[in-house]
Design a protein around this motif. Structure first.
Motif, PDB file in Angstrom:
ATOM      1  N   PHE A   1     135.940  31.172  36.621  1.00  0.00           N
ATOM      2  CA  PHE A   1     134.811  31.800  37.719  1.00  0.00           C
ATOM      3  C   PHE A   1     134.011  30.900  38.372  1.00  0.00           C
ATOM      4  O   PHE A   1     133.752  29.629  37.579  1.00  0.00           O
TER       5      PHE A   1
ATOM      6  N   LEU B   1     132.047  39.294  38.644  1.00  0.00           N
ATOM      7  CA  LEU B   1     132.246  39.713  37.366  1.00  0.00           C
ATOM      8  C   LEU B   1     130.875  39.584  36.833  1.00  0.00           C
ATOM      9  O   LEU B   1     130.395  38.602  36.755  1.00  0.00           O
TER      10      LEU B   1
ATOM     11  N   ARG C   1     140.159  38.917  35.604  1.00  0.00           N
ATOM     12  CA  ARG C   1     140.014  38.081  37.073  1.00  0.00           C
ATOM     13  C   ARG C   1     141.254  38.416  37.850  1.00  0.00           C
ATOM     14  O   ARG C   1     141.029  38.304  39.217  1.00  0.00           O
TER      15      ARG C   1
ATOM     16  N   LYS D   1     135.109  35.178  41.818  1.00  0.00           N
ATOM     17  CA  LYS D   1     136.357  34.765  41.878  1.00  0.00           C
ATOM     18  C   LYS D   1     136.674  33.990  43.463  1.00  0.00           C
ATOM     19  O   LYS D   1     136.416  34.770  44.341  1.00  0.00           O
TER      20      LYS D   1
END
Ligand SMILES: C[S@@+](CC[C@H](N)C(=O)[O-])C[C@H]1O[C@@H](n2cnc3c(N)ncnc32)[C@H](O)[C@@H]1O
Length: 275
Positions: A190, A138, A129, A269
């Motif tokens: 996340f 991601l 991250r 993110k």
């Protein structure tokens, strides 16, 4: 380095198995992943490049940086990419827990069949991250060995299958990680986390899938842990041999069937002020 000993090892046979695995379920797992022109993508734990080729071909105008802790695997991945004439991938040996990149370097991150081998998956996701840009995504793909059932089913085949789960757990991995992707991504901070299960079902009406997925991917994965299973006394040799023989029957016409579920997760993110 916090990788548990990699349960499947780095043999030639394992490389072949990873290529077969990637190709057998390519569309199911990757059909909805492509990255925009000019974007910088980090592939973490690329191994011998089995997924790298797929990523690079479906996102030909993205720049992909693929890392792995094993130099030997990186070399094999490079050979494969060169053979395929792919130009948008750059390889680097690196540890997910000590990434050699500045913060917010990548637009997107991708990893496949890696978290299951790590002792600290949340810490791995948090390290990844850091090098992801705010607003970036991601994507993670994992299996879940508890999602597996097959026909014909015998006690020995089940026992051999459970040895795989136990051996991986013994090496501090987690082959039941697929079902945990949602909490893992949330714990790693996340946002907009979405998980989609991807089920593979085979029978003799799908001989190509039966061959590529069950015969060349799944059964070799179980066969590969024979030594550890016997050493740990999880099963005796007679039951093991029968279990493997019985597993082969699940990939045989006319009656064999096999079912397994992968999980694909995506998280975003967000900036700290939204966290
Ligand atoms: C099952 S393989 C998957 C390879 C590839 N993603 C695929 O699906 O074919 C797992 C890979 O993760 C790599 N790996 C494990 N721990 C790692 C770490 N801490 N940093 C980088 N790579 C790691 C291993 O070396 C191995 O190549």
């Amino acid at each position: 380095m916090l990788m548990s000993h990699y349960v499947h090892g780095y043999s030639e046979r394992e490389s072949e198995r990873l290529y077969d695995q990637a190709n057998a379920v390519r569309e199911l797992l990757h059909g909805d992943t492509d990255y925009p022109t000019g974007s910088e993508v980090l592939e973490a734990g690329c191994g011998v490049g089995a997924q790298t080729v797929i990523l690079a071909k479906s996102s030909p105008d993205a720049q992909i940086t693929s890392i792995d802790i094993s130099l030997d695997s990186i070399d094999k991945a490079k050979d494969l990419i060169n053979k395929e004439g792919i130009l948008n991938v750059h390889f680097r040996q690196a540890d997910i827990f000590a990434l050699p990149f500045e913060e917010e370097r990548f637009d997107h991150i991708f990893l496949c069949f890696v978290l299951e081998h790590l002792q600290e998956p949340v810490r791995a996701l948090m390290e990844l991250r850091k090098v992801l840009k705010t607003g970036g995504s991601l994507t993670v793909i994992e299996g879940d060995h508890g999602s597996c059932y097959f026909y014909p089913q015998t006690d020995e085949a089940l026992q051999a299958w459970h040895c795989l789960i136990q051996v991986q757990a013994h090496l501090n991995g987690n082959s039941l990680v697929g079902r945990q992707l949602f909490p893992l991504l949330k714990k790693a901070r996340f946002h907009n986390v979405k998980i989609s299960p991807r089920m593979v079902y085979t029978d003799s009406s799908k001989p190509k899938l039966m061959d590529g997925f069950v015969k060349k991917t799944i059964i070799p994965m179980v066969e590969g842990i024979e030594k550890q299973a016997l050493e740990l006394k999880l099963i005796n040799k007679t039951s093991w041999n029968k279990g493997i023989q019985d597993l082969h029957k699940t990939a045989m016409p006319p009656d064999g069937t096999f079912c397994y579920t992968f999980f694909k997760g995506i998280g975003i993110k967000q900036s700290l002020k939204h966290v």
